[in-house]
Motif scaffolding. Structure first.
Motif, mmCIF file in Angstrom:
data_model
loop_
_atom_site.group_PDB
_atom_site.id
_atom_site.type_symbol
_atom_site.label_atom_id
_atom_site.label_comp_id
_atom_site.label_asym_id
_atom_site.label_seq_id
_atom_site.Cartn_x
_atom_site.Cartn_y
_atom_site.Cartn_z
ATOM 1 N N TRP B 35 10.572 -3.186 66.936
ATOM 2 C CA TRP B 35 9.445 -2.582 66.797
ATOM 3 C C TRP B 35 8.354 -3.500 67.006
ATOM 4 N N TYR B 36 7.195 -2.927 68.067
ATOM 5 C CA TYR B 36 6.067 -3.832 67.972
ATOM 6 C C TYR B 36 4.812 -3.006 67.897
ATOM 7 N N ARG B 37 3.716 -3.690 67.412
ATOM 8 C CA ARG B 37 2.641 -2.925 67.302
ATOM 9 C C ARG B 37 1.432 -3.744 67.930
ATOM 10 N N GLN B 38 0.616 -2.977 68.661
ATOM 11 C CA GLN B 38 -0.344 -3.465 69.553
ATOM 12 C C GLN B 38 -1.673 -3.020 69.170
ATOM 13 N N ALA B 39 -2.622 -3.934 68.807
ATOM 14 C CA ALA B 39 -3.880 -3.338 68.349
ATOM 15 C C ALA B 39 -4.805 -3.103 69.622
ATOM 16 N N ALA B 40 -5.764 -2.475 69.650
ATOM 17 C CA ALA B 40 -6.571 -2.082 70.899
ATOM 18 C C ALA B 40 -7.017 -3.484 71.473
ATOM 19 N N GLY B 41 -6.595 -3.360 72.919
ATOM 20 C CA GLY B 41 -6.982 -4.346 73.844
ATOM 21 C C GLY B 41 -6.187 -5.563 73.550
ATOM 22 N N ARG B 42 -5.240 -5.687 72.929
ATOM 23 C CA ARG B 42 -4.527 -7.081 72.639
ATOM 24 C C ARG B 42 -2.866 -6.819 72.908
ATOM 25 N N LEU B 47 7.110 -6.762 65.038
ATOM 26 C CA LEU B 47 7.349 -6.379 63.586
ATOM 27 C C LEU B 47 8.465 -6.581 63.032
ATOM 28 N N PHE B 48 9.673 -5.928 63.723
ATOM 29 C CA PHE B 48 10.801 -5.865 63.039
ATOM 30 C C PHE B 48 11.823 -6.016 64.457
ATOM 31 N N TYR B 49 13.035 -6.654 64.293
ATOM 32 C CA TYR B 49 14.094 -6.357 65.317
ATOM 33 C C TYR B 49 15.400 -6.164 64.508
ATOM 34 N N SER B 50 16.407 -5.502 64.912
ATOM 35 C CA SER B 50 17.616 -5.430 64.633
ATOM 36 C C SER B 50 18.576 -5.524 65.571
ATOM 37 N N VAL B 51 19.798 -6.414 65.157
ATOM 38 C CA VAL B 51 20.914 -6.439 65.910
ATOM 39 C C VAL B 51 22.112 -5.589 65.589
ATOM 40 N N GLY B 52 22.060 -4.943 64.582
ATOM 41 C CA GLY B 52 22.973 -3.799 64.159
ATOM 42 C C GLY B 52 22.920 -2.893 63.200
ATOM 43 N N SER B 86 -3.332 1.105 61.819
ATOM 44 C CA SER B 86 -3.761 1.932 62.948
ATOM 45 C C SER B 86 -3.260 1.091 64.060
ATOM 46 N N GLY B 87 -3.105 1.498 65.376
ATOM 47 C CA GLY B 87 -2.429 0.778 66.325
ATOM 48 C C GLY B 87 -1.418 1.484 67.310
ATOM 49 N N PHE B 88 -1.215 0.988 68.327
ATOM 50 C CA PHE B 88 0.059 1.757 69.107
ATOM 51 C C PHE B 88 1.255 0.951 68.809
ATOM 52 N N TYR B 89 2.061 1.778 68.412
ATOM 53 C CA TYR B 89 3.557 1.238 68.159
ATOM 54 C C TYR B 89 4.806 1.469 69.111
ATOM 55 N N LEU B 90 5.471 0.549 69.719
ATOM 56 C CA LEU B 90 6.154 0.592 70.629
ATOM 57 C C LEU B 90 7.721 0.256 70.209
#
Lengths: 111, 109
Positions: B35-42, B47-52, B86-90
């Motif tokens: 999971w990533y978060r992208q603030a406006a223009g950045r 945020l998190f990662y999972s291997v299983g 607030s932001g764009f979550y990928l």
């Protein structure tokens, strides 16, 4: 601290001009990835570099990774409005499972 | 071929409300999920990662949490949203490259 430094933060070029975006790591990379993003959309994979000195091209975009595997550049030749967007470099480091990203470069191409 | 789904595409939530964003992957098994978060223009902030299943690594302290109840499902949650969420979550998974979902735009009002 930022593990990946990208420069410049933003770039405005005239259509037809060449440009270069740089990505520098504080550590040796296992793999370096370049992505393009239209604002508010997902990322589009451009290229992945893994070997020191490697260079790859796709259409008018060329990416290089230096011999030390700590710096990469993305070069666009004869830029077009379709090249506009945010360019992000991402890196995977040794002994890590995750990818870290630079802050991005916002490219505007003026017709 | 591999496909990654995210929903919802957009979300407007008041401060203090709960959050649940879902990500599912098709066409691969036992993927590393992110999971990533992208603030406006950045750029993207991991945020998190999972291997299983059940394995979550958190990168930054925050009021968000993640869970992986199934092999190809990754959920991002919050009990009480803050304005700064607030932001764009990928969502993404790692194969030869990192494949990204279409993203969720979250606005906390």
């Amino acid at each position: 601290s930022q593990e990946l430094e990208q420069s410049p933060q933003s770039l405005i070029v005239q259509e037809g001009k060449n440009l270069t975006i740089n990505c520098t790591s504080s550590k040796t990379l296992y793999g370096l990835y370049w992505y393009k993003q239209k604002y508010g959309e997902g990322l589009i994979f451009l290229m992945m570099l893994q070997k020191g000195g490697e260079e790859k091209s796709h259409e008018k975009i060329t990416a290089k990774l230096d011999e030390k595997k700590q710096q990469s550049s993305l070069h666009i030749t004869a830029s077009q409005p379709s090249h506009a967007g945010i360019y992000l470099c991402g890196a995977v480091f040794y002994n890590n499972n995750d990818m870290r990203f630079g802050a991005g470069t916002r490219l505007t191409v003026k017709p | 071929s591999q496909t990654i789904h995210q929903w919802p595409a957009t979300l407007v939530q008041p401060v203090g409300s709960p959050l649940s964003l879902e990500c599912t992957v098709e066409g691969t098994s036992n993927p590393n999920l992110y999971w990533y978060r992208q603030a406006a223009g950045r750029g993207l902030q991991l945020l998190f990662y999972s291997v299983g299943i059940g394995q979550i690594s958190s990168e930054v302290p925050q009021n968000l949490s993640a869970s992986r109840p199934q092999d190809r499902q990754f959920i991002l949650s919050s009990k009480k949203l803050l304005l700064s969420d607030s932001g764009f979550y990928l969502c993404a998974w790692m194969g030869y490259e990192q494949y990204f979902g279409p993203g969720t735009r979250l606005t906390v009002t």
